[in-house]
Motif scaffolding. Structure first.
Motif, mmCIF file in Angstrom:
data_model
loop_
_atom_site.group_PDB
_atom_site.id
_atom_site.type_symbol
_atom_site.label_atom_id
_atom_site.label_comp_id
_atom_site.label_asym_id
_atom_site.label_seq_id
_atom_site.Cartn_x
_atom_site.Cartn_y
_atom_site.Cartn_z
ATOM 1 N N LEU A 92 -4.208 17.217 26.079
ATOM 2 C CA LEU A 92 -3.960 16.487 27.323
ATOM 3 C C LEU A 92 -4.790 15.214 27.386
ATOM 4 O O LEU A 92 -4.293 14.153 27.800
ATOM 5 C CB LEU A 92 -4.273 17.378 28.522
ATOM 6 C CG LEU A 92 -4.095 16.735 29.907
ATOM 7 C CD1 LEU A 92 -2.668 16.230 30.103
ATOM 8 C CD2 LEU A 92 -4.470 17.730 31.003
ATOM 9 N N ARG A 93 -6.033 15.274 26.973
ATOM 10 C CA ARG A 93 -6.881 14.073 26.967
ATOM 11 C C ARG A 93 -6.284 12.987 26.075
ATOM 12 O O ARG A 93 -6.250 11.808 26.441
ATOM 13 C CB ARG A 93 -8.290 14.428 26.493
ATOM 14 C CG ARG A 93 -9.097 15.237 27.485
ATOM 15 C CD ARG A 93 -10.380 15.729 26.857
ATOM 16 N NE ARG A 93 -11.273 14.623 26.496
ATOM 17 C CZ ARG A 93 -12.320 14.770 25.681
ATOM 18 N NH1 ARG A 93 -12.573 15.942 25.124
ATOM 19 N NH2 ARG A 93 -13.085 13.727 25.411
ATOM 20 N N VAL A 94 -5.802 13.397 24.914
ATOM 21 C CA VAL A 94 -5.205 12.421 23.993
ATOM 22 C C VAL A 94 -3.935 11.823 24.597
ATOM 23 O O VAL A 94 -3.731 10.600 24.565
ATOM 24 C CB VAL A 94 -4.897 13.072 22.633
ATOM 25 C CG1 VAL A 94 -4.141 12.098 21.732
ATOM 26 C CG2 VAL A 94 -6.182 13.513 21.941
ATOM 27 N N ARG A 95 -3.080 12.671 25.165
ATOM 28 C CA ARG A 95 -1.825 12.166 25.732
ATOM 29 C C ARG A 95 -2.080 11.236 26.919
ATOM 30 O O ARG A 95 -1.379 10.239 27.102
ATOM 31 C CB ARG A 95 -0.930 13.323 26.177
ATOM 32 C CG ARG A 95 -0.503 14.285 25.110
ATOM 33 C CD ARG A 95 0.155 13.664 23.912
ATOM 34 N NE ARG A 95 1.461 13.092 24.150
ATOM 35 C CZ ARG A 95 2.339 12.829 23.188
ATOM 36 N NH1 ARG A 95 2.040 13.110 21.924
ATOM 37 N NH2 ARG A 95 3.503 12.276 23.467
ATOM 38 N N ARG A 96 -3.084 11.533 27.713
ATOM 39 C CA ARG A 96 -3.415 10.644 28.837
ATOM 40 C C ARG A 96 -3.904 9.297 28.318
ATOM 41 O O ARG A 96 -3.539 8.243 28.849
ATOM 42 C CB ARG A 96 -4.476 11.290 29.731
ATOM 43 C CG ARG A 96 -3.982 12.508 30.496
ATOM 44 C CD ARG A 96 -5.071 13.120 31.354
ATOM 45 N NE ARG A 96 -5.445 12.239 32.462
ATOM 46 C CZ ARG A 96 -6.361 12.555 33.373
ATOM 47 N NH1 ARG A 96 -6.999 13.713 33.305
ATOM 48 N NH2 ARG A 96 -6.641 11.719 34.353
ATOM 49 N N LEU A 97 -4.701 9.325 27.279
ATOM 50 C CA LEU A 97 -5.214 8.078 26.713
ATOM 51 C C LEU A 97 -4.088 7.259 26.089
ATOM 52 O O LEU A 97 -4.090 6.023 26.153
ATOM 53 C CB LEU A 97 -6.283 8.401 25.672
ATOM 54 C CG LEU A 97 -7.165 7.247 25.186
ATOM 55 C CD1 LEU A 97 -7.923 6.614 26.346
ATOM 56 C CD2 LEU A 97 -8.144 7.749 24.127
ATOM 57 N N MET A 98 -3.122 7.929 25.511
ATOM 58 C CA MET A 98 -1.996 7.234 24.897
ATOM 59 C C MET A 98 -1.197 6.423 25.911
ATOM 60 O O MET A 98 -0.529 5.448 25.550
ATOM 61 C CB MET A 98 -1.077 8.244 24.198
ATOM 62 C CG MET A 98 -1.620 8.750 22.875
ATOM 63 S SD MET A 98 -0.687 10.162 22.210
ATOM 64 C CE MET A 98 0.962 9.483 22.112
ATOM 65 N N ARG A 99 -1.271 6.784 27.175
ATOM 66 C CA ARG A 99 -0.521 6.066 28.208
ATOM 67 C C ARG A 99 -0.998 4.625 28.367
ATOM 68 O O ARG A 99 -0.219 3.755 28.767
ATOM 69 C CB ARG A 99 -0.646 6.796 29.552
ATOM 70 C CG ARG A 99 0.163 8.078 29.627
ATOM 71 C CD ARG A 99 -0.129 8.874 30.897
ATOM 72 N NE ARG A 99 -0.149 8.074 32.101
ATOM 73 C CZ ARG A 99 0.921 7.644 32.759
ATOM 74 N NH1 ARG A 99 2.127 7.944 32.302
ATOM 75 N NH2 ARG A 99 0.801 6.926 33.856
ATOM 76 N N THR A 100 -2.259 4.371 28.052
ATOM 77 C CA THR A 100 -2.817 3.030 28.251
ATOM 78 C C THR A 100 -3.291 2.385 26.954
ATOM 79 O O THR A 100 -3.794 1.264 26.981
ATOM 80 C CB THR A 100 -4.006 3.090 29.230
ATOM 81 O OG1 THR A 100 -4.993 4.005 28.721
ATOM 82 C CG2 THR A 100 -3.548 3.556 30.605
#
Length: 222
Positions: A129-137
């Motif tokens: 989840l942390r990686v996917r959230r970071l991928m958003r920006t």
């Protein structure tokens, strides 16, 4: 062996070894995870552009030269959770039955993997989840993830072809990509919901993505 109408029995995630066999490989995997955690934390705090390999290496207690023995780019360091996730899926593929259609079995594997994430409450779920959230920006992280997905897809396609025998590369790739596409969309929806303060049932979202895949007319109306 399962019949055509029975679900395959896959090894539970906690029984699928996440660690390589040799001591050397176990140490390497541990170092990769430690460096990856440092990189991810720095990216979250400062952004990827503002974070250097030298800084990641310093905080991880290694030299920049050693860093590049483990990762080709700084973005790849943050993708260790994704790599581990796909390794779990690849390990579970060994339990596929040649007596059932392949795609539903791949989807069942992904359901088990996503269920184990416990909507981000498990350690593996939190990391992804942390990686996917970071991928958003961070576009460079998304590009690195796409490159990693491509590499892992080719490996899984070859594994499926060797395992089942009657699959050619084209069919195997379509099956792997079809299952994975729904996963990527579900993970992105999950990250977006968390980022905006909402809640998403990851497994239910994946199920909806699969339903829309299997019913293009319904998808067009939605």
């Amino acid at each position: 062996m399962p019949t055509r109408h029975q679900p395959a029995t896959f090894p539970r995630l906690d029984r699928v070894s996440e660690e390589p066999v040799s001591l050397r490989d176990r140490r390497r995997a541990q170092t990769e995870r430690e460096v990856g955690e440092v990189a991810l934390a720095l990216f979250e705090a400062h952004g990827i552009d503002a974070t250097t390999v030298d800084e990641i290496a310093r905080q991880a207690g290694i030299s920049p030269r050693t860093f590049f023995r483990y990762f080709p780019t700084k973005e790849r360091a943050a993708l260790v959770p994704h790599r581990d996730l796909e390794d779990r899926v690849a390990a579970m593929v060994d339990a596929l039955s040649p007596d059932r259609p392949v795609l539903p079995q791949l989807e069942e594997i992904w359901v088990e993997v996503l269920t184990a994430f416990d909507d981000g409450r498990s350690e593996a779920g939190e990391q992804v989840l942390r990686v996917r959230r970071l991928m958003r920006t961070e576009p460079s992280l998304r590009l690195a993830a796409a490159s990693l997905d491509e590499e892992r897809t080719l490996v899984l396609v070859a594994h499926l072809r060797d395992l089942l025998g009657d699959l050619d590369d084209l069919r195997a790739r379509v099956l792997v990509e079809t299952a994975a596409a729904a996963v990527r969309v579900a993970l992105d929806a999950w990250a977006e919901a968390v980022e905006t303060g909402g809640e998403v049932d990851l497994v239910a979202t994946y199920a909806r993505c699969r339903d829309l895949q299997h019913d293009p007319q319904r998808a067009a109306r939605t």
